[in-house]
Design a protein around this motif. Structure first.
Motif, short mmCIF file in Angstrom:
data_model
loop_
_atom_site.label_atom_id
_atom_site.label_comp_id
_atom_site.label_asym_id
_atom_site.label_seq_id
_atom_site.Cartn_x
_atom_site.Cartn_y
_atom_site.Cartn_z
N ASN A 136 0.82 -1.20 0.00
CA ASN A 136 0.00 0.00 0.00
C ASN A 136 0.86 1.26 0.00
O ASN A 136 0.52 2.26 -0.65
N THR B 117 2.02 1.66 -3.47
CA THR B 117 0.92 2.08 -4.34
C THR B 117 0.65 3.57 -4.21
O THR B 117 0.44 4.28 -5.21
N LYS B 118 0.67 4.07 -2.99
CA LYS B 118 0.44 5.50 -2.76
C LYS B 118 1.51 6.35 -3.43
O LYS B 118 1.25 7.47 -3.86
N ARG B 119 2.72 5.81 -3.52
CA ARG B 119 3.83 6.54 -4.15
C ARG B 119 3.85 6.37 -5.67
O ARG B 119 4.67 6.98 -6.36
#
Length: 277
Positions: free
Chosen positions: A263, A266-268
């Motif tokens: 996660n 994914t955020k990056r």
């Protein structure tokens, strides 16, 4: 599914009175023909004595650069690294280092390659040979002492490199993605074997990897790095019982740790749910 606790400040910088490696505001900028390339930006972390810590991040995020700066093999643009209270200003000869490639001499056999460490350091040959034989047995190479690198598999060659790095009994071992070129089954076995060696020797290990499951399986803490310029985005303590077995990877808690790291990537934008159009 059990969920790991969120990252805490202590997971990034534990009590400095227990530190063996302190990284303070490290930046690294490379000068190229086309301009400056920022590899690392204000990296701070503390690694306690006896910890197994993984640096996990995408290609080009500065993991290997940070490891080389810790070892004194590269200089930083700013900031400092302190090992056992001493600033790192030159190559650190007290460390053990394992590189991505085994870097073995083709004309030397297994014991001969391990003994290179003793020759370079002037260690008594008899004592070093006893240690070399013990290490070779510990990593499962008994019977291969007189084999040359061309007669060994990739996993066996990397075991020789690990023995060479441990011959002088260093307190700190830096490992730069040592299993990246191995097949999946050999890599799994090397993870189990490395955990065993670490548990026996009570050493501080800093381990660079691209693999989320590998980092979670091996580590006391995982330091997750951002894309370039590399920063530490997340410090995650791995509270899984040791010794860990391959079946540990099937547990809900193991899956939860891996999910938390994915996660973060994914955020990056390192990982995407959808392919590029």
């Amino acid at each position: 599914m059990a969920r790991p606790s969120p990252a805490r400040p202590a997971d990034l910088n534990p009590d400095r009175s227990l530190a063996t490696i302190e990284v303070n505001g490290i930046t690294k900028t490379y000068r190229t023909r086309t301009g400056a390339v920022n590899a690392l930006a204000e990296v701070d972390c503390t690694i306690k004595r006896g910890e197994f810590v993984s640096l996990l991040g995408p290609s080009g995020c500065g993991k290997s650069t940070l490891l080389r700066i810790m070892a004194g093999l590269s200089s930083s643009s700013s900031g400092s690294v302190i090992i056992d209270g001493n600033p790192v200003i030159r190559p650190q000869t007290q460390l053990g280092i394992v590189f991505q490639s085994p870097v073995l001499l083709e004309w030397r056999d297994t014991l001969g390659n391990v003994m290179l460490q003793a020759e370079a350091r002037g260690i008594d040959r008899r004592v070093a040979l006893e240690t070399a034989n013990r290490l070779v047995k510990q990593v499962g190479l008994a019977g291969f002492e007189r084999k040359r690198p061309s007669e060994l598999s990739g996993g066996m060659q990397q075991r020789v490199a690990i023995c060479r790095a441990l011959l002088h009994d260093p307190d700190i071992v830096l490992m730069d993605e040592p299993f990246g070129a191995l097949d999946a089954l050999t890599r799994d076995q090397m993870n189990v074997d490395l955990q065993h060696l670490w548990a026996q020797g009570e050493k501080t290990v800093v381990f660079v990897t691209h693999s989320i499951p590998e980092a979670v399986f091996l580590s006391d803490r995982v330091l997750v790095m951002s894309p370039s310029p590399g920063r530490i985005d997340l410090g995650l303590r791995i509270d899984l019982e040791r010794p860990r077995r391959l079946a540990t990877r099937d547990s809900p808690q193991f899956a939860a740790y891996c999910s938390q790291i994915r996660n973060a990537f994914t955020k990056r934008g390192v990982l995407r749910e959808e392919p590029l159009a």
